[in-house]
Design a protein around this motif. Sequence first.
Motif, PDB file in Angstrom:
ATOM      1  N   ALA A 137       0.805  -1.229   0.000  1.00  0.00           N
ATOM      2  CA  ALA A 137       0.000   0.000   0.000  1.00  0.00           C
ATOM      3  C   ALA A 137       0.835   1.274   0.000  1.00  0.00           C
ATOM      4  N   MET A 138       2.139   1.167   0.064  1.00  0.00           N
ATOM      5  CA  MET A 138       2.958   2.360   0.268  1.00  0.00           C
ATOM      6  C   MET A 138       2.877   3.333  -0.906  1.00  0.00           C
ATOM      7  N   HIS A 139       3.016   4.599  -0.542  1.00  0.00           N
ATOM      8  CA  HIS A 139       3.167   5.657  -1.533  1.00  0.00           C
ATOM      9  C   HIS A 139       4.645   5.975  -1.750  1.00  0.00           C
ATOM     10  N   TYR A 140       5.440   5.755  -0.711  1.00  0.00           N
ATOM     11  CA  TYR A 140       6.880   5.976  -0.809  1.00  0.00           C
ATOM     12  C   TYR A 140       7.564   5.289   0.373  1.00  0.00           C
ATOM     13  N   GLU A 141       8.871   5.198   0.289  1.00  0.00           N
ATOM     14  CA  GLU A 141       9.688   4.574   1.339  1.00  0.00           C
ATOM     15  C   GLU A 141      10.719   5.574   1.824  1.00  0.00           C
ATOM     16  N   LYS A 201      -4.691  11.515  -9.049  1.00  0.00           N
ATOM     17  CA  LYS A 201      -3.639  10.635  -9.546  1.00  0.00           C
ATOM     18  C   LYS A 201      -3.494   9.431  -8.624  1.00  0.00           C
ATOM     19  N   ARG A 202      -2.817   8.419  -9.116  1.00  0.00           N
ATOM     20  CA  ARG A 202      -2.518   7.253  -8.307  1.00  0.00           C
ATOM     21  C   ARG A 202      -1.272   7.549  -7.484  1.00  0.00           C
ATOM     22  N   ARG A 203      -1.332   7.277  -6.180  1.00  0.00           N
ATOM     23  CA  ARG A 203      -0.199   7.521  -5.303  1.00  0.00           C
ATOM     24  C   ARG A 203       0.465   6.240  -4.829  1.00  0.00           C
ATOM     25  N   CYS A 204      -0.255   5.145  -4.887  1.00  0.00           N
ATOM     26  CA  CYS A 204       0.303   3.854  -4.501  1.00  0.00           C
ATOM     27  C   CYS A 204       1.312   3.393  -5.558  1.00  0.00           C
ATOM     28  N   VAL A 205       2.476   2.962  -5.112  1.00  0.00           N
ATOM     29  CA  VAL A 205       3.540   2.568  -6.031  1.00  0.00           C
ATOM     30  C   VAL A 205       3.254   1.235  -6.699  1.00  0.00           C
ATOM     31  N   ASP A 206       2.736   0.272  -5.939  1.00  0.00           N
ATOM     32  CA  ASP A 206       2.486  -1.077  -6.465  1.00  0.00           C
ATOM     33  C   ASP A 206       1.283  -1.050  -7.416  1.00  0.00           C
ATOM     34  N   PRO A 207       1.471  -1.353  -8.705  1.00  0.00           N
ATOM     35  CA  PRO A 207       0.351  -1.286  -9.658  1.00  0.00           C
ATOM     36  C   PRO A 207      -0.712  -2.349  -9.427  1.00  0.00           C
ATOM     37  N   TRP A 211      -1.934  -3.132  -6.383  1.00  0.00           N
ATOM     38  CA  TRP A 211      -2.724  -2.799  -5.189  1.00  0.00           C
ATOM     39  C   TRP A 211      -3.986  -2.056  -5.601  1.00  0.00           C
ATOM     40  N   GLN A 212      -5.124  -2.606  -5.217  1.00  0.00           N
ATOM     41  CA  GLN A 212      -6.406  -2.093  -5.708  1.00  0.00           C
ATOM     42  C   GLN A 212      -7.138  -1.211  -4.705  1.00  0.00           C
ATOM     43  N   TYR A 213      -6.482  -0.824  -3.633  1.00  0.00           N
ATOM     44  CA  TYR A 213      -7.192  -0.120  -2.566  1.00  0.00           C
ATOM     45  C   TYR A 213      -6.658   1.296  -2.339  1.00  0.00           C
ATOM     46  N   ASP A 214      -6.219   1.926  -3.412  1.00  0.00           N
ATOM     47  CA  ASP A 214      -5.814   3.331  -3.324  1.00  0.00           C
ATOM     48  C   ASP A 214      -7.080   4.182  -3.408  1.00  0.00           C
ATOM     49  N   GLY A 215      -7.695   4.428  -2.262  1.00  0.00           N
ATOM     50  CA  GLY A 215      -9.010   5.065  -2.232  1.00  0.00           C
ATOM     51  C   GLY A 215      -9.041   6.505  -2.707  1.00  0.00           C
ATOM     52  N   LEU A 216      -7.884   7.150  -2.784  1.00  0.00           N
ATOM     53  CA  LEU A 216      -7.838   8.554  -3.197  1.00  0.00           C
ATOM     54  C   LEU A 216      -7.464   8.708  -4.664  1.00  0.00           C
ATOM     55  N   GLU A 217      -7.297   7.599  -5.353  1.00  0.00           N
ATOM     56  CA  GLU A 217      -6.810   7.657  -6.730  1.00  0.00           C
ATOM     57  C   GLU A 217      -7.799   8.329  -7.672  1.00  0.00           C
ATOM     58  N   ARG A 218      -9.076   7.984  -7.550  1.00  0.00           N
ATOM     59  CA  ARG A 218     -10.076   8.491  -8.475  1.00  0.00           C
ATOM     60  C   ARG A 218     -11.112   9.332  -7.753  1.00  0.00           C
ATOM     61  N   TRP A 219     -11.565  10.365  -8.439  1.00  0.00           N
ATOM     62  CA  TRP A 219     -12.641  11.199  -7.911  1.00  0.00           C
ATOM     63  C   TRP A 219     -13.970  10.521  -8.232  1.00  0.00           C
ATOM     64  N   ARG A 220     -14.657  10.109  -7.210  1.00  0.00           N
ATOM     65  CA  ARG A 220     -15.926   9.401  -7.388  1.00  0.00           C
ATOM     66  C   ARG A 220     -17.091  10.370  -7.254  1.00  0.00           C
ATOM     67  N   MET A 221     -17.940  10.378  -8.259  1.00  0.00           N
ATOM     68  CA  MET A 221     -19.132  11.223  -8.215  1.00  0.00           C
ATOM     69  C   MET A 221     -20.189  10.580  -7.328  1.00  0.00           C
ATOM     70  N   PRO A 222     -20.939  11.372  -6.572  1.00  0.00           N
ATOM     71  CA  PRO A 222     -22.050  10.817  -5.789  1.00  0.00           C
ATOM     72  C   PRO A 222     -23.088  10.196  -6.715  1.00  0.00           C
ATOM     73  N   THR A 223     -23.713   9.143  -6.234  1.00  0.00           N
ATOM     74  CA  THR A 223     -24.777   8.514  -7.009  1.00  0.00           C
ATOM     75  C   THR A 223     -25.946   9.469  -7.134  1.00  0.00           C
ATOM     76  N   GLN A 224     -26.457   9.589  -8.340  1.00  0.00           N
ATOM     77  CA  GLN A 224     -27.577  10.498  -8.572  1.00  0.00           C
ATOM     78  C   GLN A 224     -28.851   9.844  -8.050  1.00  0.00           C
ATOM     79  N   GLY A 225     -29.316  10.325  -6.919  1.00  0.00           N
ATOM     80  CA  GLY A 225     -30.492   9.734  -6.295  1.00  0.00           C
ATOM     81  C   GLY A 225     -31.777  10.155  -6.992  1.00  0.00           C
ATOM     82  N   LEU A 226     -32.662   9.226  -7.168  1.00  0.00           N
ATOM     83  CA  LEU A 226     -33.959   9.502  -7.769  1.00  0.00           C
ATOM     84  C   LEU A 226     -34.998   9.688  -6.669  1.00  0.00           C
TER      85      LEU A 226
END
Length: 228
Positions: free
Chosen positions: A100-104, A130-136, A138-153
Motif C-alpha cells: 500500500a505504500m506511496h513511498y519509502e 492521480k494514483r499515489r500507490c507505487v504497487d500497480p 494494489w487495488q485499494y488506493d481510495g484517493l486515486e479516483r474522484w468518485r461522483m455521488p450517485t444520482q439519487g432519484l
Amino acid sequence: MPAYRSSAEADIREAVVARIRENRPGARIIHEINVSTYGPNRIDLIAVSPAEIIAVEIKSAKDKLDRLPAQVEAMKGCAHHVIAAIHEKFLVEHTTHAKAMHYERDGTYYMRGLPDGIGHRIATWVFPEKRRCVDPTWQYDGLERWRMPTQGLERSLPAAAINLLWRDELVQLCYSLRISTGRKSTMPDMIAALRWHCTGKELTLGICKQLRARECCEADAPIYEVAA
C-alpha cells in the motif's frame, strides 16, 4: 478568472468543473453562490440539475482546513450531495506495508491519507487526481479516483435548500405553486407558507428551476425549463 481568486484555487476549480460536466452534463454550474440565512455565507460552487444539487467546497494549497468540517455540515443542509475538493498538501502521513505504500523512507513504508474528521461522510476529491500507490497491483488506493455521488432519484432537497433563493425567486416559486403572497410578505413568511403547503418534490423541483434560471455573475448560461 476573478481578481480575488488565486491560480492555486483556479486549478482545482477547473478540474472539479470538468469532472462534474463529464458526469452531470445537464447540470448548470454556478460559482460563489450566497446563502441567505443558513450555514456558510458563500458556497464555492454548486451544480444544479432539474432535481438535484451538488455543493462543492474547494481548499487550495493556500487555504486551511480548520473551517471545513463546519462548512461541510452546513452545506449538507441545502444540497443533496457535498464534495470537499482539497489539495494533496493536506494529506497526512501514516506508516503502512509494502503493497500500500506511496513511498519509502529509511526502510519504512509510508502512505498519505485524509486528515481525521474529513472524508468519512462525504465525497473527498484530492487534487491532483492521480494514483499515489507505487504497487500497480494494489487495488485499494481510495484517493486515486474522484468518485461522483450517485444520482439519487426521488429525493427531496434538505429543508434549508430554500435559503439559497432570493426574495424575487421565492415570490416566483409561490406564484408557480399557487401559494398566496403579497407585497408585504417577508422571506420567512413565504418560506413558512411553502413548507406548509407544498410537498418535498414540489419544493425540490421549484428550487432547482429557480437556480437554473438565475442571472449570475459567474455561471453557465441560465437554463429555462420548458413547461410540459
